[in-house]
Design a protein around this motif. Structure first.
Motif, PDB file in Angstrom:
ATOM      1  N   ARG A  87      13.196   8.202  -6.314  1.00 27.75           N
ATOM      2  CA  ARG A  87      13.552   6.812  -6.040  1.00 27.75           C
ATOM      3  C   ARG A  87      13.535   5.981  -7.324  1.00 27.75           C
ATOM      4  O   ARG A  87      14.437   5.164  -7.561  1.00 27.75           O
ATOM      5  CB  ARG A  87      12.575   6.239  -5.018  1.00 27.75           C
ATOM      6  N   ILE A  88      12.526   6.194  -8.162  1.00 28.28           N
ATOM      7  CA  ILE A  88      12.405   5.443  -9.408  1.00 28.28           C
ATOM      8  C   ILE A  88      13.565   5.764 -10.346  1.00 28.28           C
ATOM      9  O   ILE A  88      14.186   4.875 -10.943  1.00 28.28           O
ATOM     10  CB  ILE A  88      11.064   5.759 -10.101  1.00 28.28           C
ATOM     11  N   VAL A  89      13.869   7.063 -10.487  1.00 28.93           N
ATOM     12  CA  VAL A  89      14.942   7.480 -11.388  1.00 28.93           C
ATOM     13  C   VAL A  89      16.295   6.997 -10.863  1.00 28.93           C
ATOM     14  O   VAL A  89      17.149   6.545 -11.640  1.00 28.93           O
ATOM     15  CB  VAL A  89      14.923   9.013 -11.559  1.00 28.93           C
ATOM     16  N   SER A  90      16.507   7.076  -9.564  1.00 29.88           N
ATOM     17  CA  SER A  90      17.775   6.625  -8.981  1.00 29.88           C
ATOM     18  C   SER A  90      17.963   5.127  -9.164  1.00 29.88           C
ATOM     19  O   SER A  90      19.083   4.640  -9.342  1.00 29.88           O
ATOM     20  CB  SER A  90      17.822   6.973  -7.488  1.00 29.88           C
ATOM     21  N   GLU A  91      16.875   4.400  -9.122  1.00 35.73           N
ATOM     22  CA  GLU A  91      16.924   2.958  -9.339  1.00 35.73           C
ATOM     23  C   GLU A  91      17.403   2.640 -10.748  1.00 35.73           C
ATOM     24  O   GLU A  91      18.170   1.695 -10.962  1.00 35.73           O
ATOM     25  CB  GLU A  91      15.530   2.374  -9.098  1.00 35.73           C
ATOM     26  N   ALA A 124      10.050  13.846 -12.399  1.00 35.62           N
ATOM     27  CA  ALA A 124       8.701  13.279 -12.445  1.00 35.62           C
ATOM     28  C   ALA A 124       8.387  12.762 -13.843  1.00 35.62           C
ATOM     29  O   ALA A 124       7.801  11.681 -14.006  1.00 35.62           O
ATOM     30  CB  ALA A 124       7.677  14.332 -12.024  1.00 35.62           C
ATOM     31  N   GLU A 125       8.774  13.520 -14.857  1.00 38.23           N
ATOM     32  CA  GLU A 125       8.519  13.099 -16.243  1.00 38.23           C
ATOM     33  C   GLU A 125       9.274  11.819 -16.576  1.00 38.23           C
ATOM     34  O   GLU A 125       8.734  10.891 -17.179  1.00 38.23           O
ATOM     35  CB  GLU A 125       8.925  14.234 -17.191  1.00 38.23           C
ATOM     36  N   VAL A 143       0.855  -1.188   0.000  1.00 42.13           N
ATOM     37  CA  VAL A 143       0.000   0.000   0.000  1.00 42.13           C
ATOM     38  C   VAL A 143       0.892   1.238   0.000  1.00 42.13           C
ATOM     39  O   VAL A 143       1.792   1.366   0.831  1.00 42.13           O
ATOM     40  CB  VAL A 143      -0.938   0.035   1.219  1.00 42.13           C
ATOM     41  N   LEU A 144       0.641   2.134  -0.948  1.00 41.71           N
ATOM     42  CA  LEU A 144       1.372   3.399  -1.014  1.00 41.71           C
ATOM     43  C   LEU A 144       0.467   4.525  -0.529  1.00 41.71           C
ATOM     44  O   LEU A 144      -0.675   4.656  -0.974  1.00 41.71           O
ATOM     45  CB  LEU A 144       1.810   3.697  -2.453  1.00 41.71           C
ATOM     46  N   LEU A 145       0.982   5.348   0.382  1.00 38.60           N
ATOM     47  CA  LEU A 145       0.308   6.567   0.809  1.00 38.60           C
ATOM     48  C   LEU A 145       1.201   7.732   0.393  1.00 38.60           C
ATOM     49  O   LEU A 145       2.345   7.833   0.848  1.00 38.60           O
ATOM     50  CB  LEU A 145       0.103   6.567   2.331  1.00 38.60           C
ATOM     51  N   THR A 146       0.708   8.601  -0.468  1.00 40.49           N
ATOM     52  CA  THR A 146       1.544   9.673  -0.995  1.00 40.49           C
ATOM     53  C   THR A 146       0.795  10.992  -1.032  1.00 40.49           C
ATOM     54  O   THR A 146      -0.441  11.029  -0.988  1.00 40.49           O
ATOM     55  CB  THR A 146       2.068   9.318  -2.406  1.00 40.49           C
ATOM     56  N   THR A 147       1.557  12.072  -1.095  1.00 45.03           N
ATOM     57  CA  THR A 147       1.019  13.419  -1.203  1.00 45.03           C
ATOM     58  C   THR A 147       2.078  14.280  -1.860  1.00 45.03           C
ATOM     59  O   THR A 147       3.192  13.825  -2.114  1.00 45.03           O
ATOM     60  CB  THR A 147       0.623  13.969   0.191  1.00 45.03           C
ATOM     61  N   PHE A 148       1.752  15.533  -2.155  1.00 42.41           N
ATOM     62  CA  PHE A 148       2.684  16.396  -2.891  1.00 42.41           C
ATOM     63  C   PHE A 148       3.737  17.019  -1.990  1.00 42.41           C
ATOM     64  O   PHE A 148       4.894  17.183  -2.360  1.00 42.41           O
ATOM     65  CB  PHE A 148       1.906  17.507  -3.605  1.00 42.41           C
ATOM     66  N   ASN A 149       3.349  17.342  -0.764  1.00 43.80           N
ATOM     67  CA  ASN A 149       4.174  18.159   0.115  1.00 43.80           C
ATOM     68  C   ASN A 149       4.978  17.307   1.082  1.00 43.80           C
ATOM     69  O   ASN A 149       4.465  16.367   1.683  1.00 43.80           O
ATOM     70  CB  ASN A 149       3.248  19.126   0.884  1.00 43.80           C
ATOM     71  N   ARG A 150       6.251  17.652   1.251  1.00 41.68           N
ATOM     72  CA  ARG A 150       7.134  16.902   2.143  1.00 41.68           C
ATOM     73  C   ARG A 150       6.669  16.977   3.592  1.00 41.68           C
ATOM     74  O   ARG A 150       6.684  15.980   4.324  1.00 41.68           O
ATOM     75  CB  ARG A 150       8.555  17.453   2.006  1.00 41.68           C
ATOM     76  N   VAL A 197       2.838  -0.205   4.882  1.00 39.50           N
ATOM     77  CA  VAL A 197       2.545   0.970   4.057  1.00 39.50           C
ATOM     78  C   VAL A 197       3.837   1.692   3.685  1.00 39.50           C
ATOM     79  O   VAL A 197       4.684   1.948   4.551  1.00 39.50           O
ATOM     80  CB  VAL A 197       1.604   1.946   4.796  1.00 39.50           C
ATOM     81  N   ASP A 198       3.988   2.026   2.417  1.00 44.59           N
ATOM     82  CA  ASP A 198       5.088   2.869   1.954  1.00 44.59           C
ATOM     83  C   ASP A 198       4.572   4.309   1.935  1.00 44.59           C
ATOM     84  O   ASP A 198       3.616   4.619   1.223  1.00 44.59           O
ATOM     85  CB  ASP A 198       5.519   2.433   0.553  1.00 44.59           C
ATOM     86  N   ILE A 199       5.183   5.173   2.737  1.00 46.87           N
ATOM     87  CA  ILE A 199       4.755   6.572   2.818  1.00 46.87           C
ATOM     88  C   ILE A 199       5.859   7.441   2.239  1.00 46.87           C
ATOM     89  O   ILE A 199       6.994   7.432   2.732  1.00 46.87           O
ATOM     90  CB  ILE A 199       4.464   6.998   4.270  1.00 46.87           C
ATOM     91  N   ALA A 200       5.553   8.182   1.184  1.00 45.19           N
ATOM     92  CA  ALA A 200       6.555   9.033   0.539  1.00 45.19           C
ATOM     93  C   ALA A 200       5.846  10.160  -0.189  1.00 45.19           C
ATOM     94  O   ALA A 200       4.772   9.945  -0.767  1.00 45.19           O
ATOM     95  CB  ALA A 200       7.388   8.221  -0.454  1.00 45.19           C
ATOM     96  N   HIS A 201       6.431  11.369  -0.147  1.00 46.30           N
ATOM     97  CA  HIS A 201       5.848  12.423  -0.971  1.00 46.30           C
ATOM     98  C   HIS A 201       6.186  12.118  -2.430  1.00 46.30           C
ATOM     99  O   HIS A 201       7.159  11.424  -2.739  1.00 46.30           O
ATOM    100  CB  HIS A 201       6.298  13.809  -0.530  1.00 46.30           C
ATOM    101  N   VAL A 202       5.385  12.606  -3.338  1.00 51.12           N
ATOM    102  CA  VAL A 202       5.400  12.101  -4.712  1.00 51.12           C
ATOM    103  C   VAL A 202       6.721  12.389  -5.420  1.00 51.12           C
ATOM    104  O   VAL A 202       7.177  11.583  -6.248  1.00 51.12           O
ATOM    105  CB  VAL A 202       4.184  12.659  -5.485  1.00 51.12           C
ATOM    106  N   ASP A 203       7.380  13.512  -5.123  1.00 52.62           N
ATOM    107  CA  ASP A 203       8.677  13.775  -5.741  1.00 52.62           C
ATOM    108  C   ASP A 203       9.758  12.853  -5.172  1.00 52.62           C
ATOM    109  O   ASP A 203      10.695  12.468  -5.889  1.00 52.62           O
ATOM    110  CB  ASP A 203       9.072  15.240  -5.547  1.00 52.62           C
ATOM    111  N   GLN A 204       9.657  12.509  -3.911  1.00 54.48           N
ATOM    112  CA  GLN A 204      10.577  11.529  -3.331  1.00 54.48           C
ATOM    113  C   GLN A 204      10.412  10.183  -4.025  1.00 54.48           C
ATOM    114  O   GLN A 204      11.395   9.482  -4.309  1.00 54.48           O
ATOM    115  CB  GLN A 204      10.300  11.397  -1.830  1.00 54.48           C
ATOM    116  N   LEU A 205       9.173   9.833  -4.308  1.00 57.66           N
ATOM    117  CA  LEU A 205       8.882   8.581  -5.000  1.00 57.66           C
ATOM    118  C   LEU A 205       9.478   8.592  -6.404  1.00 57.66           C
ATOM    119  O   LEU A 205      10.110   7.615  -6.838  1.00 57.66           O
ATOM    120  CB  LEU A 205       7.370   8.384  -5.059  1.00 57.66           C
TER     121      LEU A 205
END
Length: 764
Positions: free
Chosen positions: A361-365, A463-464, A321-328, A350-358
């Motif tokens: 993480r994807i790009v760094s991976e 993000a893109e 389960v991911l819980l995300t929002t825009f603001n840190r 639950v994975d909790i991360a603001h959306v830019d952090q997420l």
């Protein structure tokens, strides 16, 4: 009778919704005694010091000694399962015992408790003629008291068009119906709604708003009514009724202590209205959205939804389960609140991360060696200006190109030149031809190369790229699934390159808070992270609070919410007076609903009463800061950490903090990680206040030229659509700031007041 049985342990003590309204108003000494009482009672309810007694004439209502002067009133549900409904002075407990009315609502099946005297007194404070005699109570909500309150003969009752049976069929608490029928003003209605069961309050407020009876039945009552097979509610099945009721079980001494000190139960455990409970537990066939104004409980619905989804999971150690929002800041707050609500067992899944952090993480991976420096939109705009100077291009402004790059090319994760030719440009104002798009794309490529050469990147670029990576990953997952189906369901051994793990979707469920702030690229990334299955994406948000320049149509991004949208209308945070002025700031501007239709605050209201917001101007910023200090000193009885000041700029944060320190008031600046200290008055820019709330709040610097900023007017004639969009963002920012206040709001300015304050000033 008094309980004198041998000591017992393990009692369950529940708190009924709205009992907190009385408890938090007790003075500090009584609150301390209540804290000790609930702790000791849960350990051993049979201790003789409680003087536990069943009230005369009541089958289930008992009193217990909190201290010499105060008593806890509790409904005994069975065995050592108790429901605390009120804390009263002992002089009031045995006086007019018939005024205490409790029972099981025959429509909702929930437990309801009403102190008829408290409700009547609340109505009387709003101007209703006093009753001629005490109102007797029945032992159950099935038997209403006789009518004793006379309405003023010159005014028409608000609910005269409805019969007693119609009101009862909507689930209005039956003992209150005689009083409901006498109400003639909105103030009296709010007085009743403040202490009546929540469902009764919501039904009456909706009817008063002009919502047709059948619509109230469908929208308010039907969602919380007992299911058809259980429709014949057993008025003696209290254990079944408690599961349908708005209660919390008191288990945590430390949390309760902090809430008693703060005077707000909402930060600890939150009572879900039955309508909210239905939204939390519903099974959705696809993405679902819950909207509503500030303070209507959207975030707590999202948190309860996370808990519900986790509890449906099979045992395991993953975080599906991911819980995300825009603001840190909000992401950190969500983590703390979820831990309080669901405990470590829920948090562990639950994975909790603001959306830019997420996205990072994807790009760094995909690119673990990336060492580029992040820059914000302001720095990127400077790079655009320098590029145009170097190329000598003057056809488009740097601002136009920056917006086109951010909102269309990056915002929609447009991968190629040909895709850009067909990309939607809704809300961009100025139309561009195919040849002009070709020129813009060429400049965008040069700009990207410029950043690459300098080792720079923006959050929007990340993000893109994350959206493209996840979309490609989803395509591989879907291709593997198709191949498996072609092989008759036989498994295959495709693995992600170099990962050693089976390729699968990252999450089973995604819950998004403050959904209005996410960009199209964010939504593309999220859509690709979870399979398109029931209960895949659950989002909450309010476009009236959109303070970032991200406007999307979810359906075009694969997030189809049509037919699965709901709206909350009752604010539990702020007073009616603050809410009224905050809505005036919006000025009737059109807002979308994230899917192409109009969003509205129609029916949005509060049942809480308070004082009108203070509006004060000064000749200079220096004099205005004096007003701020004066206002803080006037709130001397409010804990400093429960007060805050928000301003338009970072420089003003520094100046206000310095002025407070020189005045002997401790400041605590709100950073991207939250307040810098536990003590003192919180200070920050308006953006920092998203998702926060305070008992008392000052909005300082609400001057023309600052709110909105003076540069916005430059767009009025050159780009009217952008001009309107920037004005709307500024309105939303002020609206968000104003609705952070719970009890008191003060707005100050120097020079000319903001144009957005015009409706407030003219109404004074």
């Amino acid at each position: 009778m008094t309980v004198t049985s041998t000591p017992r342990t393990g009692a369950t003590l529940r708190l009924l919704d709205k009992a907190d309204k009385e408890i938090v108003k007790l003075d500090r000494a009584v609150l301390g005694a209540f804290y000790k009482f609930q702790h000791d009672f849960r350990r051993n309810p049979g201790a003789g010091g409680f003087h536990l007694k069943q009230l005369e004439g009541h089958d289930r209502l008992w009193s217990a000694r909190v201290n010499r002067e105060w008593r806890a009133l509790m409904i005994r549900l069975g065995g050592d399962d108790w429901l605390l409904v009120s804390v009263k002075h002992r002089g009031h407990v045995h006086k007019n015992l018939e005024r205490f009315n409790y029972g099981i609502n025959h429509i909702t099946g929930a437990i309801e408790y009403v102190d008829l005297q408290v409700v009547e007194e609340s109505v009387l404070r709003r101007g209703l003629t006093p009753p001629a005699a005490p109102v007797p109570a029945a032992a159950s909500s099935a038997a209403p008291p006789r009518e004793t309150v006379e309405a003023r003969p010159t005014e028409q009752p608000l609910f005269g068009a409805y019969t007693d049976q119609q009101l009862a069929d909507l689930g209005v608490t039956q003992p209150l119906i005689p009083l409901v029928r006498k109400i003639t003003t909105d103030d009296e209605l709010l007085g009743l709604a403040e202490y009546a069961p929540r469902h009764t309050g919501e039904v009456l407020l909706r009817l008063r708003d002009g919502v047709p009876y059948d619509d109230v039945m469908d929208q308010v009552t039907a969602p919380v009514a007992v299911a058809e097979p259980e429709r014949n509610v057993d008025s003696d099945d209290w254990q079944a009724a408690v599961d349908r009721s708005q209660t919390v079980v008191i288990t945590d001494d430390e949390s309760l202590q902090s809430i008693l000190e703060e005077g707000d139960f909402g930060r600890w455990k939150v009572f879900l209205h039955p309508t909210q409970e239905k939204l939390v537990r519903r099974r959705y066939s696809g993405p679902a959205r819950v909207g509503g104004g500030p303070g209507t409980g959207k975030t707590i619905v999202a948190l309860h939804r996370v808990c519900h989804l986790v509890r449906q999971l099979p045992p395991g150690h993953t975080k599906p389960v991911l819980l995300t929002t825009f603001n840190r800041n909000l992401a950190a707050d969500l983590r703390a609140r979820l831990l309080s609500l669901g405990g470590p067992e829920v948090l562990a899944r639950v994975d909790i991360a603001h959306v830019d952090q997420l996205a990072t993480r994807i790009v760094s991976e995909a690119d673990p060696g990336n060492a580029k420096r992040r820059i914000d939109d302001t720095a990127a705009l400077r790079e655009w200006r320098e590029l145009l100077v170097e190329t000598g291009r003057t056809r488009w402004s740097a601002e136009f190109l920056s917006d086109e790059w951010n909102q269309v090319i990056l915002g929609q994760a447009v991968p190629t030149r040909s895709d850009y030719f067909t990309a939607r440009r809704a809300g961009r104002g100025r139309s561009v031809t195919r040849s002009e798009r070709a020129g813009i794309w060429q400049l965008a490529e040069r700009f990207t190369q410029r950043l690459e050469t300098k080792g720079l990147e923006t959050h929007r670029q990340i993000a893109e790229r994350a959206a493209r990576l996840e979309t490609a990953r989803k395509a591989r997952i879907d291709r593997i699934a198709e191949e498996r189906e072609e092989r008759g369901g036989l498994d295959n051994l495709h693995f992600e390159a170099g990962s050693g793990a089976r390729l699968r979707y990252r999450y089973r469920h995604i819950v998004v808070d403050e959904a209005q702030d996410l960009s199209a690229a964010h939504w593309k990334m999220l859509r690709a992270m979870v399979p398109s299955e029931p209960d895949d994406i659950f989002l909450v948000g309010d476009t009236h609070q959109r303070i970032y320049d991200n406007q999307v149509t979810l359906g075009s991004l694969g997030v189809h919410i049509r037919g699965r949208s709901s709206r909350l209308t009752l604010s539990y945070r702020t007073t009616r007076e603050i809410l009224r002025d905050a809505i005036r700031v919006l000025g009737g501007v059109h807002y979308d609903d994230l899917d192409g239709d109009a969003d509205t605050l129609a029916g949005y209201r509060s049942v809480l009463h308070g004082t009108d917001p203070s509006l004060r101007g000064a000749r200079s910023w220096d004099e205005e800061m004096d007003l701020v200090v004066e206002q803080l000193r006037a709130w001397h009885d409010v804990p400093r950490e429960s007060t805050a000041i928000c301003v338009p700029t970072n420089d003003m944060v520094t100046q206000i903090a310095d002025r407070l320190a020189r005045s002997g008031i401790t400041p605590s600046e709100i950073t991207q990680d939250g307040p810098s200290g536990d003590q003192g008055v919180h200070i920050g820019t308006m953006y920092r206040f998203k998702g926060l709330e305070y008992r008392c709040l000052i909005i300082a610097g609400a001057s023309e030229g600052l709110v909105p900023r003076a540069s916005v007017d430059a767009w009025e004639h050159t780009d009217p659509i952008r001009y309107q969009r920037e004005l709307d963002r500024a309105r939303s920012l002020l609206f968000v700031a104003a609705t952070r206040a719970r009890d008191a709001l003060a707005i100050t300015w120097h020079g000319e007041p903001s144009r957005f304050l015009g409706p407030l000033l003219s109404a004074r």
